[in-house]
Every structure is written in structure tokens, then in C-alpha cells.
Write a protein that holds these residues in place. Structure first.
Motif, PDB file in Angstrom:
ATOM      1  N   GLY A 169       0.207  -5.009  12.928  1.00 33.54           N
ATOM      2  CA  GLY A 169       1.152  -5.455  13.944  1.00 33.54           C
ATOM      3  C   GLY A 169       2.263  -4.467  14.238  1.00 33.54           C
ATOM      4  N   THR A 170       3.072  -4.832  15.225  1.00 36.49           N
ATOM      5  CA  THR A 170       4.204  -4.015  15.656  1.00 36.49           C
ATOM      6  C   THR A 170       5.453  -4.889  15.706  1.00 36.49           C
ATOM      7  OG1 THR A 170       2.810  -2.596  17.013  1.00 36.49           O
ATOM      8  CG2 THR A 170       5.151  -2.590  17.512  1.00 36.49           C
ATOM      9  N   GLY A 171       6.582  -4.309  15.303  1.00 35.59           N
ATOM     10  CA  GLY A 171       7.839  -5.043  15.377  1.00 35.59           C
ATOM     11  C   GLY A 171       8.525  -5.124  14.031  1.00 35.59           C
ATOM     12  N   LEU A 172       9.664  -5.772  14.034  1.00 37.97           N
ATOM     13  CA  LEU A 172      10.460  -5.934  12.820  1.00 37.97           C
ATOM     14  C   LEU A 172      10.991  -7.351  12.774  1.00 37.97           C
ATOM     15  CD1 LEU A 172      11.721  -4.557  10.328  1.00 37.97           C
ATOM     16  CD2 LEU A 172      13.708  -3.997  11.760  1.00 37.97           C
ATOM     17  N   SER A 173      10.459  -8.129  11.837  1.00 42.14           N
ATOM     18  CA  SER A 173      10.903  -9.517  11.718  1.00 42.14           C
ATOM     19  C   SER A 173      12.224  -9.582  10.956  1.00 42.14           C
ATOM     20  CB  SER A 173       9.839 -10.347  10.992  1.00 42.14           C
ATOM     21  OG  SER A 173       9.810 -10.026   9.609  1.00 42.14           O
ATOM     22  N   MET A 174      12.742 -10.779  10.834  1.00 44.83           N
ATOM     23  CA  MET A 174      14.012 -10.992  10.149  1.00 44.83           C
ATOM     24  C   MET A 174      13.810 -11.319   8.673  1.00 44.83           C
ATOM     25  SD  MET A 174      16.219 -13.013  13.040  1.00 44.83           S
ATOM     26  CE  MET A 174      16.757 -12.145  14.522  1.00 44.83           C
TER      27      MET A 174
END
Length: 387
Positions: free
Chosen positions: A361-366
Motif C-alpha cells: 500500500g501507499t500512505g501513512l496512517s495514524m
């Protein structure tokens, strides 16, 4: 010039003149007397009727060992092919792995699709936004898009998910977190789908596939490499399982309503749009205001955009499938959600090691912020500050 050449030259000149007249004036239909010139004109002005079109290849099911078999009737094949030709978002088929992206959906895209509807097992419609930003929804929601409701690959994925990520585990997180599942078949198949997979999370249906299209999920029959979540199940096992489930629905008339067999899905994590996970504090209201709100509660759709109580959400992490077995593996999902551990290990050490190391996946969760929140809470309740 010989006598023979002098005798032939007037005829050639006349033929050339006739060719020029026919080309300049289409109304003249009389061909020149010479048959050889007429043949040249026909070859120049008329399409060659003897040329056969190149043979077309069948693309409804790629003839490769990595393609998933399609089980359906001839009429359904024709209808699907016509739909694919008219679909600018999802081309007919892909050979091998689909080169899609994992770009996060834009705010404009989310606003466009927030009023799209999904159906529950009773056929009741819900706005898409109500799944992740309704008045009673958790603050973090992972929405998993699966394929058709007879797909054995996705069913194995949900079985592994149910064993690795339980509702009780999600309740232990410092911020309310939940999971929802969306398939592209008929809502009447949801109950049997839940029974088959043992999925403890709610399942919805998007028969129109509009959410799949707008969120950039594509269509393919390519299997791709076997993932760890398949737990060693073979292609034959998953195909036969899907066929058996379809046969069970013959009497109900739902055998051909499982959804588009080429559609693949993905995973999208919705989290608060605000850069902090601090719980929002609402202004106290009078009892009269609460009564008025309850009186008009049924007049507002779920997740109404103008409702001040609905927290704005955005997608912070996502993954789109490139093959029919390309769901994000359990270690990655648990990491993104902020859960401890890596999920239930499998016997195939090679595939399990790959699952531990690979991130799709791509992105940055909290999740990192949640980890700090847990540490701060532990320090606060640890008995005070030493002198």
C-alpha cells in the motif's frame, strides 16, 4: 518508332484520357473500352473485397496458466463483453499484472462518491460516507473491497483476516477502529457469503461497481503469485469452491448474480482529516435541543455533509489489487491499523517471510500517533511522578 508502336499509341492515349475523365467527373460511368484499364480503375477507386479482416483473438479469458477460469453462460459472456467495450475506466482484460497505482483518493473524489449507495443484506441502501463518517461510526474505518461473492481467493482472505484481526483486538486500540467489507454482487448473497467466510464484520454490496470505478480499481483475470493468506489452497480448490457455491444458488435464481468476475478490489483506510487524533469535544446542549434533534433525526440521511457532528474523514492509506489474489497481507494491515503482532503464521516459511517484508500500500496512517497515545496513557496511570 516501329509501325506496330504507331498503331498501338492512339489506343493507349485514348485509355489515359478515359481514366482522367472518370477520375475528374464521377458522373461518367462508362468505363474505357480496354479491360486492363478498367481493372486498374477498379483497383484504385474501389475497396478490395477479397481482403479478409485479420482474425480476432478471444480476450474474455486469457489462455494462460495464470488466468482464473470464468464460469458463466454464453449470453452473460456477450453482455459482459459489450459492457467492457463501453467502459472507458476499466478496459476489457489485462495480460499479467495490472499496472495500476496506489495514489490516495483526492478530496474531490471522496466528495463525489460520498452519496453513492451500498446495500446491506436486507437490501437497504446506505450512503457510502455513512460507513466511515456517520454519526455513530468509529473514527477509523478500514474498508475492504472484495471481488464477486463466489470468489474463493477473497473468501480465503476474509477467513485469514477474521483469524488475525478480531473485533476484540480492534476494541483495544486507543482510537475507535472498525472494518467493513464491500463486494460487487447482489445483496441477497451477503448472508451466505458471511456464513461461508465467517467474517465478523459487516458486508455490503455495490452491484453497480461505481465505487470501484471512481476509486480506481480495475478489472483483470490474472492470478499473480500465490499470497500467504491463501494458506496453501490451490487454484483448483478455490475454483471448485466457487462453482459449488454457485450451484447452491440455482433454485434461488442468484447463480449469475455474484458480480463481475473480472473486477478486483483493494483496501482503503479512512481516518480523521484533522492532523490530530484527540477526541473532539462538543459543546453541551440543552435537553430541548436534544429532543428537537431526535424528532428530526429520521429526516437526515446517514453522514449528512451539513451535520456538524460528523467528523470529516480522508483516506490516509490505500492499496489497489493488481491481480485476483493481490490483497494486502495481514502483517501490513495490522501495522497500518496499529495492532500488535503480525497475524497467524503459515506453514510455508518462504511465503510468510515475503509477507512480513513486503508492503503493497501507499500512505501513512495514524498508527504511530496511536502508539504514542498508548505510551502517554500508560505513563499517566502508572502511579504518578517520582519526587
Amino acid at each position: 518508332m516501329t509501325g506496330e508502336e504507331r498503331l498501338q499509341s492512339p489506343t493507349i492515349a485514348e485509355d489515359k484520357k478515359s481514366v482522367a475523365e472518370v477520375k475528374d467527373d464521377p458522373s461518367k460511368t462508362e468505363p474505357p473500352s480496354d479491360s486492363g484499364v478498367s481493372s486498374k480503375l477498379d483497383a484504385t477507386d474501389k475497396p478490395d473485397q477479397d481482403v479478409k479482416p485479420p482474425p480476432t483473438t478471444e480476450t474474455s479469458a486469457p489462455a494462460t496458466k495464470d488466468a482464473e477460469p470464468v464460469v458463466r453462460s454464453t449470453a452473460t459472456t456477450s453482455a459482459t463483453a459489450a459492457q467492457s467495450n463501453d467502459d472507458p475506466v476499466n478496459p476489457q482484460d489485462f495480460q499479467g499484472e495490472v499496472q495500476t497505482t496506489h495514489d490516495l483518493p483526492t478530496i474531490e473524489t471522496l466528495r463525489k462518491i460520498e452519496t453513492y449507495t451500498v446495500l446491506d443484506h436486507d437490501g437497504k441502501s446506505h450512503t457510502f460516507k455513512s460507513l466511515y463518517a456517520g454519526r455513530n461510526s468509529p473514527r477509523r474505518v478500514l474498508i475492504i473491497f472484495v471481488r464477486h461473492f463466489f470468489c474463493g481467493n477473497c473468501q480465503e482472505y476474509l477467513r485469514t483476516l477474521s483469524a488475525s484481526i478480531t473485533p476484540d483486538a480492534l476494541l483495544q486500540l486507543p482510537v475507535s477502529t472498525f472494518i467493513a467489507v464491500i463486494g460487487c454482487g447482489a445483496p441477497e448473497l451477503i448472508n451466505s457469503y458471511i456464513q461461508e467466510t465467517g467474517c465478523p464484520f459487516p458486508v455490503y454490496a455495490d452491484p453497480t461497481r461505481r465505487l470501484y470505478d471512481e476509486l480506481g480499481m480495475v478489472r483483470t483475470l490474472a492470478l499473480g503469485p500465490r499470497p500467504a493468506y491463501m494458506q496453501g489452497k490451490s487454484v483448483a480448490h478455490t475454483v471448485i469452491s466457487g462453482v459449488v457455491q454457485g450451484l447452491k444458488q440455482v433454485k434461488s435464481g442468484l447463480v449469475m448474480k455474484m458480480g463481475d468476475q473480472r473486477q478486483v478490489g483493494g483496501e482503503f483506510l479512512f481516518e480523521p482529516a484533522a492532523p490530530t487524533l484527540d477526541t473532539p469535544i462538543s459543546t453541551p446542549r440543552s435537553e430541548e435541543d436534544k429532543k428537537l434533534e431526535l424528532a428530526h433525526e429520521d429526516d437526515k440521511p446517514d453522514g449528512h455533509a451539513d451535520d456538524p457532528k460528523v467528523e470529516e474523514k480522508r483516506v490516509t492509506w490505500c492499496h489497489r489489487m493488481r491481480t485476483t489474489r493481490d490483497h494486502a497481507e495481514m502483517p501490513e494491515l495490522m501495522e497500518v491499523l496499529g495492532l500488535d503482532g503480525t497475524g497467524a503464521a503459515i506453514k510455508d516459511k518462504k511465503r510468510w517471510e515475503k509477507a512480513l517484508q513486503t508492503r503493497k500500500g501507499t500512505g501513512l496512517s495514524m498508527a504511530s500517533q496511536m502508539s504514542r497515545m498508548s505510551v502517554d496513557t500508560t505513563h499517566t496511570t502508572g502511579g504518578g511522578v517520582k519526587a
